[in-house]
Design a protein around this motif. Sequence first.
Motif, mmCIF file in Angstrom:
data_model
loop_
_atom_site.group_PDB
_atom_site.id
_atom_site.type_symbol
_atom_site.label_atom_id
_atom_site.label_comp_id
_atom_site.label_asym_id
_atom_site.label_seq_id
_atom_site.Cartn_x
_atom_site.Cartn_y
_atom_site.Cartn_z
ATOM 1 N N ALA A 1 0.831 -1.211 0.000
ATOM 2 C CA ALA A 1 0.000 0.000 0.000
ATOM 3 C C ALA A 1 0.863 1.258 0.000
ATOM 4 O O ALA A 1 0.522 2.254 -0.644
ATOM 5 N N ARG A 2 1.997 1.205 0.693
ATOM 6 C CA ARG A 2 2.872 2.380 0.777
ATOM 7 C C ARG A 2 3.476 2.755 -0.566
ATOM 8 O O ARG A 2 3.969 3.856 -0.745
ATOM 9 N N LEU A 3 3.462 1.845 -1.489
ATOM 10 C CA LEU A 3 4.041 2.140 -2.804
ATOM 11 C C LEU A 3 3.129 3.011 -3.659
ATOM 12 O O LEU A 3 3.570 3.579 -4.656
ATOM 13 N N GLY A 4 1.863 3.110 -3.260
ATOM 14 C CA GLY A 4 0.924 3.975 -3.975
ATOM 15 C C GLY A 4 0.915 3.690 -5.467
ATOM 16 O O GLY A 4 0.717 2.541 -5.880
ATOM 17 N N PRO A 5 1.164 4.719 -6.272
ATOM 18 C CA PRO A 5 1.068 4.539 -7.725
ATOM 19 C C PRO A 5 2.145 3.615 -8.295
ATOM 20 O O PRO A 5 2.074 3.240 -9.460
ATOM 21 N N HIS A 6 3.115 3.246 -7.484
ATOM 22 C CA HIS A 6 4.208 2.394 -7.970
ATOM 23 C C HIS A 6 3.953 0.909 -7.722
ATOM 24 O O HIS A 6 4.847 0.089 -7.906
ATOM 25 N N GLN A 7 2.716 0.560 -7.339
ATOM 26 C CA GLN A 7 2.374 -0.855 -7.188
ATOM 27 C C GLN A 7 2.450 -1.578 -8.532
ATOM 28 O O GLN A 7 2.645 -2.779 -8.572
ATOM 29 N N GLY A 8 2.302 -0.854 -9.611
ATOM 30 C CA GLY A 8 2.379 -1.459 -10.938
ATOM 31 C C GLY A 8 3.725 -1.274 -11.615
ATOM 32 O O GLY A 8 3.907 -1.676 -12.763
ATOM 33 N N THR A 9 4.672 -0.688 -10.891
ATOM 34 C CA THR A 9 6.004 -0.481 -11.466
ATOM 35 C C THR A 9 6.756 -1.803 -11.534
ATOM 36 O O THR A 9 6.709 -2.608 -10.608
ATOM 37 N N ASP A 10 7.434 -2.015 -12.618
ATOM 38 C CA ASP A 10 8.303 -3.182 -12.761
ATOM 39 C C ASP A 10 9.693 -2.801 -12.268
ATOM 40 O O ASP A 10 10.358 -1.952 -12.863
ATOM 41 N N PHE A 11 10.104 -3.441 -11.175
ATOM 42 C CA PHE A 11 11.438 -3.215 -10.612
ATOM 43 C C PHE A 11 12.341 -4.342 -11.086
ATOM 44 O O PHE A 11 11.970 -5.517 -10.988
ATOM 45 N N LEU A 12 13.508 -4.003 -11.574
ATOM 46 C CA LEU A 12 14.527 -5.004 -11.867
ATOM 47 C C LEU A 12 15.557 -4.904 -10.758
ATOM 48 O O LEU A 12 16.215 -3.869 -10.613
ATOM 49 N N ILE A 13 15.656 -5.950 -9.964
ATOM 50 C CA ILE A 13 16.601 -5.995 -8.853
ATOM 51 C C ILE A 13 17.706 -6.955 -9.270
ATOM 52 O O ILE A 13 17.449 -8.134 -9.504
ATOM 53 N N ASP A 14 18.906 -6.424 -9.369
ATOM 54 C CA ASP A 14 19.990 -7.176 -9.984
ATOM 55 C C ASP A 14 21.115 -7.444 -8.993
ATOM 56 O O ASP A 14 22.023 -6.635 -8.842
ATOM 57 N N PRO A 15 21.050 -8.603 -8.309
ATOM 58 C CA PRO A 15 22.177 -8.993 -7.456
ATOM 59 C C PRO A 15 23.319 -9.451 -8.358
ATOM 60 O O PRO A 15 23.205 -10.458 -9.050
ATOM 61 N N GLN A 16 24.390 -8.712 -8.365
ATOM 62 C CA GLN A 16 25.432 -8.883 -9.370
ATOM 63 C C GLN A 16 26.090 -10.254 -9.402
ATOM 64 O O GLN A 16 26.519 -10.697 -10.452
ATOM 65 N N GLU A 17 26.163 -10.939 -8.265
ATOM 66 C CA GLU A 17 26.857 -12.225 -8.256
ATOM 67 C C GLU A 17 25.983 -13.374 -8.733
ATOM 68 O O GLU A 17 26.475 -14.455 -8.995
ATOM 69 N N LEU A 18 24.694 -13.177 -8.785
ATOM 70 C CA LEU A 18 23.800 -14.258 -9.178
ATOM 71 C C LEU A 18 23.710 -14.341 -10.700
ATOM 72 O O LEU A 18 23.903 -13.345 -11.391
ATOM 73 N N PRO A 19 23.369 -15.512 -11.216
ATOM 74 C CA PRO A 19 23.293 -15.655 -12.672
ATOM 75 C C PRO A 19 22.013 -15.068 -13.271
ATOM 76 O O PRO A 19 21.787 -15.175 -14.468
ATOM 77 N N PHE A 20 21.186 -14.476 -12.460
ATOM 78 C CA PHE A 20 19.918 -13.918 -12.929
ATOM 79 C C PHE A 20 19.594 -12.662 -12.121
ATOM 80 O O PHE A 20 20.215 -12.381 -11.104
ATOM 81 N N ALA A 21 18.606 -11.928 -12.604
ATOM 82 C CA ALA A 21 18.085 -10.774 -11.877
ATOM 83 C C ALA A 21 16.670 -11.112 -11.412
ATOM 84 O O ALA A 21 16.129 -12.166 -11.756
ATOM 85 N N LEU A 22 16.095 -10.230 -10.629
ATOM 86 C CA LEU A 22 14.744 -10.442 -10.120
ATOM 87 C C LEU A 22 13.826 -9.354 -10.658
ATOM 88 O O LEU A 22 14.175 -8.171 -10.639
ATOM 89 N N HIS A 23 12.674 -9.770 -11.102
ATOM 90 C CA HIS A 23 11.653 -8.843 -11.573
ATOM 91 C C HIS A 23 10.559 -8.807 -10.511
ATOM 92 O O HIS A 23 9.935 -9.821 -10.231
ATOM 93 N N LEU A 24 10.363 -7.641 -9.932
ATOM 94 C CA LEU A 24 9.342 -7.454 -8.901
ATOM 95 C C LEU A 24 8.291 -6.492 -9.418
ATOM 96 O O LEU A 24 8.623 -5.391 -9.865
ATOM 97 N N ARG A 25 7.046 -6.912 -9.361
ATOM 98 C CA ARG A 25 5.923 -5.997 -9.582
ATOM 99 C C ARG A 25 5.047 -6.138 -8.348
ATOM 100 O O ARG A 25 4.354 -7.133 -8.168
ATOM 101 N N PRO A 26 5.073 -5.124 -7.465
ATOM 102 C CA PRO A 26 4.398 -5.231 -6.169
ATOM 103 C C PRO A 26 2.899 -4.927 -6.223
ATOM 104 O O PRO A 26 2.375 -4.226 -5.360
ATOM 105 N N ASP A 27 2.236 -5.473 -7.172
ATOM 106 C CA ASP A 27 0.787 -5.316 -7.301
ATOM 107 C C ASP A 27 0.127 -6.182 -6.222
ATOM 108 O O ASP A 27 0.253 -7.400 -6.249
#
Length: 175
Positions: A46-72
């Motif tokens: 709820a605190r994200l307000g209008p950004h609940q539909g934002t696509d966040f790319l969280i990229d932990p550099q040592e991992l072989p992949f990144a994370l896609h978060l959409r906090p809807d």
Amino acid sequence: MSVSDETPPSQWPGKRVAAQLSCLVVQPFLTRIVRRIAKRHPSLFARLGPHQGTDFLIDPQELPFALHLRPDPQAPLLRAVPRDGLQHAGATIRGRFMLLLELIDAEHDGDAAFFSRDLEVGGDTEAVVRLRNALDDMDGSLAEETAAMFSRPGRAVLTRLRRAYHGEIETRENQ
């Protein structure tokens, strides 16, 4: 002449396949984690307000992949993606895995990490700031709560990761 002598790591043959396989392995865990967090902490979303539909790319550099978060809150999404698998992220957060984990629990100063260039932020910085503020306002440790979802093995992994990270920091500070 070997592949590792001449080929930059980002161009290793099979790297994309390894990243995709890693994504498949971790995906059930990520789905479980995001659903549980959404259920137990609706105020975080709820605190994200209008950004609940934002696509966040969280990229932990040592991992072989990144994370896609959409906090809807109606359809929370956390998925592993190959680094080049998400072309249109609204906001990108990139750093070492343990730094990102400490930022989730507000155990590390995000501003200091950003200005020291240990943390890279791109795209919609307002969305990133709202996410950070929402995480800062949470009671307890989201990392510990997530580790507890996987019982003793989950807590053991988190403890090991934290020890290794803090040992690495001490080593860096003593150099």
